[in-house]
Design an enzyme around this catalytic site. Structure first.
Site, PDB file in Angstrom:
ATOM      1  CB  CYS A   2      -0.859   0.032   1.250  1.00 30.99           C
ATOM      2  SG  CYS A   2      -1.871  -1.434   1.450  1.00 30.99           S
ATOM      3  NE  ARG A  27       4.489   1.543  -1.046  1.00 31.04           N
ATOM      4  CZ  ARG A  27       5.150   1.461   0.084  1.00 31.04           C
ATOM      5  NH1 ARG A  27       6.327   2.003   0.186  1.00 31.04           N
ATOM      6  NH2 ARG A  27       4.643   0.837   1.129  1.00 31.04           N
ATOM      7  CD1 TRP A  74      -0.073  -5.605  -3.622  1.00 31.34           C
ATOM      8  CD2 TRP A  74       0.328  -6.329  -1.542  1.00 31.34           C
ATOM      9  NE1 TRP A  74       0.622  -6.782  -3.713  1.00 31.34           N
ATOM     10  CE2 TRP A  74       0.879  -7.248  -2.451  1.00 31.34           C
ATOM     11  CE3 TRP A  74       0.467  -6.576  -0.172  1.00 31.34           C
ATOM     12  CZ2 TRP A  74       1.552  -8.395  -2.050  1.00 31.34           C
ATOM     13  CZ3 TRP A  74       1.136  -7.720   0.224  1.00 31.34           C
ATOM     14  CH2 TRP A  74       1.668  -8.618  -0.709  1.00 31.34           C
ATOM     15  N   GLY A  99      -0.494  -1.157   6.422  1.00 32.52           N
ATOM     16  CA  GLY A  99      -0.145  -2.030   7.546  1.00 32.52           C
ATOM     17  C   GLY A  99      -1.292  -2.936   7.920  1.00 32.52           C
ATOM     18  CD  GLU A 478      21.137  -9.987  -6.071  1.00 34.85           C
ATOM     19  OE1 GLU A 478      20.699 -10.601  -5.099  1.00 34.85           O
ATOM     20  OE2 GLU A 478      20.560  -8.978  -6.531  1.00 34.85           O
TER      21      GLU A 478
END
Ligand code: M6R
Length: 605
Positions: A2, A27, A74, A99, A478
């Site tokens: 979010c 995001r 989200w 959150g 990686e």
């Protein structure tokens, strides 16, 4: 994940908030919404889908407003639907929230018993009702009192019809920053959202309740009014634009020479033979340190794995590296002679932050290596060394990795000299080698076209194995992480020498094996591992040093990279692996910058 934004000033608030929300798109989100006070009335528009869908609906309303809050959601509690999108409203109060509220079910029951009704499945709607329940003429007070009852990690922004010139924000373990302009104020969960408007930022701390009015702002924490410093961020807005690249990830890969150069600039003085990395008080404590733990998640963890070789080699100290989500639950021995290093691009990763708090509590000296100024991890540690990568927008971390390695390398040299294991000549010659890495990375980037051809050849493969030894083992990890997270192809990184203890069974003529093989102390051993793969008909894609042409006879594809001082090969060898992953994902038509199920900063456990 979010995103929150807010605006109070003289501009068209809808325009500012929609623009800022667009800057948070990276995001990842599934719905978006905006709340404004227009002609004294609270108006909310929200929709499933993208910001452009929201903008289309908002346009129809033609709001006249210079106060607004906005959100990209989200989904966590409740499906991605119009109803579950934020803001959530209760009797003239609108809330956007990042959150999780852990006790929202019991709060909901309490509020239902008091006569409140709910239309969404979210925990956020409960916050709106709770604020309303506490409202007695001051939104600021109501938010403070409501938040006392919330369990979890969260950041919120609130507006209300009763106080049309006020925004209230609250932060608990989820990032929220205030942007200060010229008689205007901004609120955001991430700094890049605000870069075109202001570089004056106040990162809120846990428990901070922020009141923004037209006259200014005040912050209260635990009943006391507190002063928070206004920081000037050096990131320019252009750093958060694609500037002609197709994706942020691509741009950020190509930015690495600049990012590494900026990160090491000014941290070592050849004239004075000294580093400018940490505060003198920190340095005093560092002298007594006899062991090191380095802790992080994902790509930052891989940077720690590389850093371990350097710290062991130069500082001659025992070094343990762990993943934050594991570390935080271990009964690990930590005392005041332990240096605990926490590496995080965002500075907000929940597990890394929790591991840091745990280490501090047990007496460790803590050092953060972060990219975001004023972030939670940067603030919580005893000292911080910043990477100067600029905002990293692509979910797949690239320039953060090379800049983290640059800091870890410089810090290892510094600690080595502090402990008396390196003399001035050793330090200056090795630092000179580090200064060459931006140019070497540039040379590595020239492989771009060839890697696109390679990607086209192998993008339909289902599995990849990445092998490396010594400093190249974390680079293999990686490389595999980059491929899997953006192309959704299964890829495993392995220490090449460990292959015969299991993974060799996977090798057949279908299996591409990427081998990271610079000419270093284990080169001959790695050549042996390549023979083992070929003996089982595997497809070998090797990356090796210029001049070592003989290896190509054993490999299906060989790519040559510039020679580096042995310790610094990771800076150069990670680059083609990033580019290869990028081209595979891009050619598969995938959302490179926002891969499915992933968030840029994982702020929940
Ligand atoms: O912000 P941080 O460096 O703490 O993030 C750690 C990981 O979440 C991050 O590196 C993640 O693994 C990336 N998607 C890797 O590309």
């Amino acid at each position: 994940m979010c995103g929150i934004v807010g605006y109070l000033g003289k501009r068209d608030a809808v325009e500012v908030v929609l623009d800022a929300l667009k800057r948070l798109e990276y995001r990842g989100y599934d719905s978006a919404g905006i709340g404004v006070i227009s002609n004294g009335k609270l108006k909310v528009v929200k929709t499933k889908g993208k910001i452009r869908d929201l903008a289309t609906v908002v346009k129809e309303h033609d709001f006249k407003s210079n106060i607004a809050i906005g959100h990209t959601r989200w989904a966590t509690h409740g499906k991605p639907t119009d109803v579950n999108a934020h803001p959530h409203v209760c009797e003239g109060i609108a809330v956007v929230h990042n959150g999780i509220i852990e006790n929202y079910m019991e709060l909901k029951e309490f509020l239902v018993n008091k006569g409140y009704s709910f239309e969404s499945q979210t925990d956020t709607e409960v916050i709106a009702a709770l604020i309303k329940d506490n409202y007695e003429g001051s939104l600021f007070e109501a938010v403070i009192n409501a938040c006392k009852n919330l369990v979890g990690s969260f950041a919120i922004a609130v507006i209300c019809e009763m106080e049309p010139d006020v925004i209230v924000g609250y932060r608990k373990e989820s990032p929220l920053v205030l942007g200060v302009g010229d008689s205007e104020y901004f609120l955001a969960s991430d700094i890049p959202a605000l870069l075109p408007y202001t570089n004056k930022i106040v990162p809120l701390e846990d428990g901070d309740c922020l009141l923004i009015t037209r006259e200014g702002f005040t912050i209260s924490n635990n009943g006391d009014l507190v002063n928070r410093d206004i920081m000037t961020i050096s990131w320019s807005p252009v750093l958060a634009e694609k500037t002609g690249y197709k994706h942020f990830m691509q741009k950020e890969i190509f930015e690495q020479p600049r990012a590494v150069a900026d990160t090491i600039h000014g941290i070592y003085s050849f004239d004075e033979n000294r580093f400018y990395l940490v505060e003198s008080e920190f340095e005093e404590r560092l002298k007594g340190v006899n062991r090191i733990v380095a802790v992080a998640c994902g790509t930052s963890y891989h940077a720690c794995l590389v850093g371990r070789y350097w710290l062991e080699r130069y500082a001659l100290l025992p070094v343990e590296v762990d993943i934050a989500s594991e570390f935080r639950y271990r009964d690990i021995f930590i005392d005041d002679k332990t240096l605990a290093i926490f590496v995080s691009q965002s500075g907000e990763t929940a597990d890394t932050l929790a591991a840091l708090k745990m280490s501090k509590k047990r007496g460790a000296l803590t050092l953060a290596i972060c990219n975001v100024m004023g972030s939670s991890i940067a603030r919580e540690a005893h000292d911080v060394i910043y990477t100067h990568a600029g905002p990293e927008i692509g979910v797949a971390s690239t320039k953060a990795f090379t800049t983290q390695m640059a800091v870890l390398y410089a810090f290892s040299l510094y600690l080595g000299s502090l402990k008396g294991h390196l003399n001035n000549k050793d330090v200056s010659s090795r630092f000179t080698e580090l200064m060459k890495t931006p140019r070497l990375i540039e040379e590595a980037l020239e492989l771009d076209k060839k890697l696109l051809e390679l990607a086209l050849k192998y993008l339909d493969k289902k599995d990849f194995l990445y092998l490396g030894r010594y400093l190249s083992y974390p680079i293999a990890l990686e490389g595999a992480l980059k491929l899997k997270e953006i192309s959704y192809i299964h890829a495993e990184g392995y220490p090449a020498g460990e292959m015969k203890h299991g993974p060799i069974a996977l090798i057949d003529k279908e299996m591409p094996v990427v081998v990271v093989a610079p000419v270093d102390r284990v080169y001959e051993k790695v050549k042996g591992n390549i023979e083992e793969v070929k003996a089982r008909d595997g497809i070998v894609i090797a990356f090796t040093s210029e001049g070592s042409e003989e290896i190509s006879k054993k490999c299906d594809h060989t790519f040559y990279l510039p020679k580096t001082y042995e310790d610094l090969s990771p800076f150069v060898y990670v680059v083609p692996l990033q580019l290869f992953a990028y081209h595979v994902a891009e050619r598969k038509g995938l959302d490179v910058d926002q891969p499915r199920n992933l968030a840029k900063a994982v702020t929940v456990e």
